[in-house]
Design a protein around this motif. Structure first.
Motif, mmCIF file in Angstrom:
data_model
loop_
_atom_site.group_PDB
_atom_site.id
_atom_site.type_symbol
_atom_site.label_atom_id
_atom_site.label_comp_id
_atom_site.label_asym_id
_atom_site.label_seq_id
_atom_site.Cartn_x
_atom_site.Cartn_y
_atom_site.Cartn_z
ATOM 1 N N LEU A 126 30.370 104.276 27.741
ATOM 2 C CA LEU A 126 30.051 103.761 26.417
ATOM 3 C C LEU A 126 29.229 102.491 26.598
ATOM 4 C CD1 LEU A 126 30.675 104.291 23.409
ATOM 5 C CD2 LEU A 126 32.608 102.743 23.654
ATOM 6 N N ALA A 127 28.059 102.436 25.993
ATOM 7 C CA ALA A 127 27.189 101.272 26.127
ATOM 8 C C ALA A 127 26.616 100.915 24.762
ATOM 9 C CB ALA A 127 26.059 101.574 27.111
ATOM 10 N N PRO A 128 27.024 99.773 24.184
ATOM 11 C CA PRO A 128 26.489 99.388 22.879
ATOM 12 C C PRO A 128 25.003 99.069 22.965
ATOM 13 C CG PRO A 128 27.857 97.641 23.788
ATOM 14 C CD PRO A 128 27.955 98.803 24.730
ATOM 15 N N THR A 129 24.287 99.457 21.932
ATOM 16 C CA THR A 129 22.850 99.195 21.877
ATOM 17 C C THR A 129 22.500 98.564 20.536
ATOM 18 O OG1 THR A 129 22.408 101.429 21.073
ATOM 19 C CG2 THR A 129 22.236 101.084 23.444
ATOM 20 N N GLY A 130 21.428 97.800 20.535
ATOM 21 C CA GLY A 130 20.940 97.169 19.326
ATOM 22 C C GLY A 130 20.123 98.132 18.486
ATOM 23 N N ALA A 131 19.654 97.655 17.366
ATOM 24 C CA ALA A 131 18.855 98.476 16.459
ATOM 25 C C ALA A 131 17.592 99.006 17.134
ATOM 26 C CB ALA A 131 18.491 97.680 15.208
ATOM 27 N N ASP A 132 17.096 98.265 18.126
ATOM 28 C CA ASP A 132 15.884 98.692 18.828
ATOM 29 C C ASP A 132 16.180 99.547 20.060
ATOM 30 O OD1 ASP A 132 16.905 96.826 20.572
ATOM 31 O OD2 ASP A 132 15.120 95.549 20.587
ATOM 32 N N GLY A 133 17.464 99.848 20.297
ATOM 33 C CA GLY A 133 17.831 100.707 21.416
ATOM 34 C C GLY A 133 18.130 99.974 22.712
ATOM 35 N N THR A 134 17.939 98.651 22.755
ATOM 36 C CA THR A 134 18.232 97.917 23.981
ATOM 37 C C THR A 134 19.742 97.704 24.115
ATOM 38 O OG1 THR A 134 17.959 95.758 22.908
ATOM 39 C CG2 THR A 134 16.019 96.696 24.001
ATOM 40 N N ARG A 135 20.198 97.675 25.355
ATOM 41 C CA ARG A 135 21.624 97.512 25.617
ATOM 42 C C ARG A 135 22.068 96.097 25.240
ATOM 43 N NH1 ARG A 135 25.120 99.890 30.523
ATOM 44 N NH2 ARG A 135 27.049 98.852 29.970
ATOM 45 N N LEU A 136 23.223 96.027 24.586
ATOM 46 C CA LEU A 136 23.783 94.743 24.181
ATOM 47 C C LEU A 136 24.897 94.339 25.135
ATOM 48 C CD1 LEU A 136 24.112 95.360 20.336
ATOM 49 C CD2 LEU A 136 22.286 94.140 21.538
ATOM 50 N N ASP A 137 25.029 93.020 25.341
ATOM 51 C CA ASP A 137 26.145 92.475 26.114
ATOM 52 C C ASP A 137 26.396 91.056 25.617
ATOM 53 O OD1 ASP A 137 24.279 90.747 27.360
ATOM 54 O OD2 ASP A 137 24.096 92.044 29.117
ATOM 55 N N ALA A 138 27.292 90.352 26.298
ATOM 56 C CA ALA A 138 27.646 88.997 25.869
ATOM 57 C C ALA A 138 26.455 88.040 25.916
ATOM 58 C CB ALA A 138 28.784 88.453 26.726
ATOM 59 N N GLY A 139 25.469 88.339 26.733
ATOM 60 C CA GLY A 139 24.297 87.473 26.823
ATOM 61 C C GLY A 139 23.247 87.737 25.767
ATOM 62 N N THR A 140 23.356 88.842 25.057
ATOM 63 C CA THR A 140 22.338 89.196 24.059
ATOM 64 C C THR A 140 22.887 89.224 22.638
ATOM 65 O OG1 THR A 140 22.756 91.557 24.387
ATOM 66 C CG2 THR A 140 21.001 90.546 25.732
ATOM 67 N N THR A 141 24.107 88.716 22.453
ATOM 68 C CA THR A 141 24.715 88.668 21.124
ATOM 69 C C THR A 141 25.366 87.308 20.917
ATOM 70 O OG1 THR A 141 26.827 89.536 21.939
ATOM 71 C CG2 THR A 141 25.226 91.155 21.118
ATOM 72 N N HIS A 142 25.666 86.991 19.666
ATOM 73 C CA HIS A 142 26.436 85.784 19.351
ATOM 74 C C HIS A 142 27.198 86.031 18.054
ATOM 75 C CE1 HIS A 142 22.859 85.048 16.882
ATOM 76 N NE2 HIS A 142 23.653 84.312 16.131
ATOM 77 N N VAL A 143 28.198 85.221 17.814
ATOM 78 C CA VAL A 143 29.027 85.346 16.621
ATOM 79 C C VAL A 143 28.485 84.431 15.539
ATOM 80 C CG1 VAL A 143 31.336 84.962 15.657
ATOM 81 C CG2 VAL A 143 31.082 85.935 17.953
ATOM 82 N N ARG A 144 28.341 84.981 14.346
ATOM 83 C CA ARG A 144 27.958 84.180 13.188
ATOM 84 C C ARG A 144 29.260 83.802 12.485
ATOM 85 N NH1 ARG A 144 23.915 87.145 9.917
ATOM 86 N NH2 ARG A 144 22.569 86.533 11.627
ATOM 87 N N LYS A 145 29.638 82.541 12.577
ATOM 88 C CA LYS A 145 30.909 82.060 12.029
ATOM 89 C C LYS A 145 30.882 82.020 10.508
ATOM 90 C CE LYS A 145 32.754 80.824 16.040
ATOM 91 N NZ LYS A 145 34.013 81.211 16.573
ATOM 92 N N VAL A 146 32.057 82.162 9.922
ATOM 93 C CA VAL A 146 32.227 82.025 8.477
ATOM 94 C C VAL A 146 32.154 80.542 8.148
ATOM 95 C CG1 VAL A 146 33.891 82.273 6.592
ATOM 96 C CG2 VAL A 146 33.654 84.080 8.288
ATOM 97 N N GLN A 147 31.405 80.213 7.106
ATOM 98 C CA GLN A 147 31.311 78.832 6.689
ATOM 99 C C GLN A 147 32.490 78.510 5.766
ATOM 100 O OE1 GLN A 147 28.935 76.680 7.855
ATOM 101 N NE2 GLN A 147 28.370 78.420 9.126
ATOM 102 N N GLU A 148 33.275 77.535 6.173
ATOM 103 C CA GLU A 148 34.405 77.112 5.345
ATOM 104 C C GLU A 148 33.868 76.391 4.114
ATOM 105 O OE1 GLU A 148 37.676 77.659 5.842
ATOM 106 O OE2 GLU A 148 37.307 78.756 7.672
ATOM 107 N N PRO A 149 34.485 76.630 2.952
ATOM 108 C CA PRO A 149 34.018 75.899 1.765
ATOM 109 C C PRO A 149 34.336 74.407 1.903
ATOM 110 C CG PRO A 149 35.891 77.356 1.249
ATOM 111 C CD PRO A 149 35.532 77.565 2.683
ATOM 112 N N ALA A 150 33.441 73.607 1.379
ATOM 113 C CA ALA A 150 33.632 72.150 1.425
ATOM 114 C C ALA A 150 34.819 71.768 0.546
ATOM 115 C CB ALA A 150 32.368 71.436 0.954
ATOM 116 N N ARG A 151 35.592 70.816 1.004
ATOM 117 C CA ARG A 151 36.763 70.336 0.219
ATOM 118 C C ARG A 151 36.318 69.152 -0.641
ATOM 119 N NH1 ARG A 151 42.038 72.068 2.665
ATOM 120 N NH2 ARG A 151 41.392 73.440 4.340
ATOM 121 N N PRO A 152 36.796 69.123 -1.874
ATOM 122 C CA PRO A 152 36.409 67.995 -2.775
ATOM 123 C C PRO A 152 37.005 66.678 -2.345
ATOM 124 C CG PRO A 152 37.833 69.580 -3.950
ATOM 125 C CD PRO A 152 37.615 70.076 -2.546
#
Length: 152
Positions: A126-152
């Motif tokens: 099993l090998a994950p690939t991107g939309a363009d067909g290239t192989r994905l790994d930890a070096g070619t991906t990153h996490v987009r964090k959830v933005q916490e709402p600002a506190r008043p």
């Protein structure tokens, strides 16, 4: 799927939430065996060697979280456990763990079980690939964090 019974390790991280649900050894082995045809309490216990109290707890948790469902066996005399859609969706996870284990948990040439397709051919890696067909790994991906709402 917010569960009041769970205290999420990291409420915004899908990996952490998944591990909170199935991240212990026994849960994944029960799921593995259900994928391999185990249905009864006795079958799960025989295949895994798990203690009865721990198996009871894991079956209850996996059922309450929607990964397994209970139904009456065809004999009509006992209950059996079957994978739900959510449980079957763990197949790539189990496959990835298996393939990692084949590469890293055995010495070269050491015998191990092999997962094969219905024709008897070994399942390809099993090998994950991107939309363009290239192989994905930890070096070619990153996490987009959830933005916490600002506190008043």
């Amino acid at each position: 799927m917010r569960d009041p019974e769970l205290d999420w390790t990291d409420p915004h991280c899908p990996v952490a939430r998944t591990l909170d649900l199935v991240g212990d050894r026994w849960s994944l082995l029960v799921i593995r065996d259900a994928m391999d045809g185990a249905r009864s309490f006795t079958e799960f216990q025989r295949r895994t060697g798990i203690a009865r109290n721990i198996l009871t707890d894991r079956l209850r948790r996996l059922t309450s979280h929607g990964l397994l469902a209970q139904r009456t066996a065809s004999s009509g005399r006992r209950q059996e456990y079957v994978l739900t859609d959510a449980g079957r969706d763990l197949f790539p996870v189990i496959l990835t763990l298996r393939q990692w284990g084949e590469r890293h948990a055995f010495s070269p040439g050491e015998a191990h079980s092999t997962l094969v397709d219905r024709h008897g051919h070994p399942v390809p890696e099993l090998a994950p690939t991107g939309a363009d067909g290239t192989r994905l790994d930890a070096g070619t991906t990153h996490v987009r964090k959830v933005q916490e709402p600002a506190r008043p």
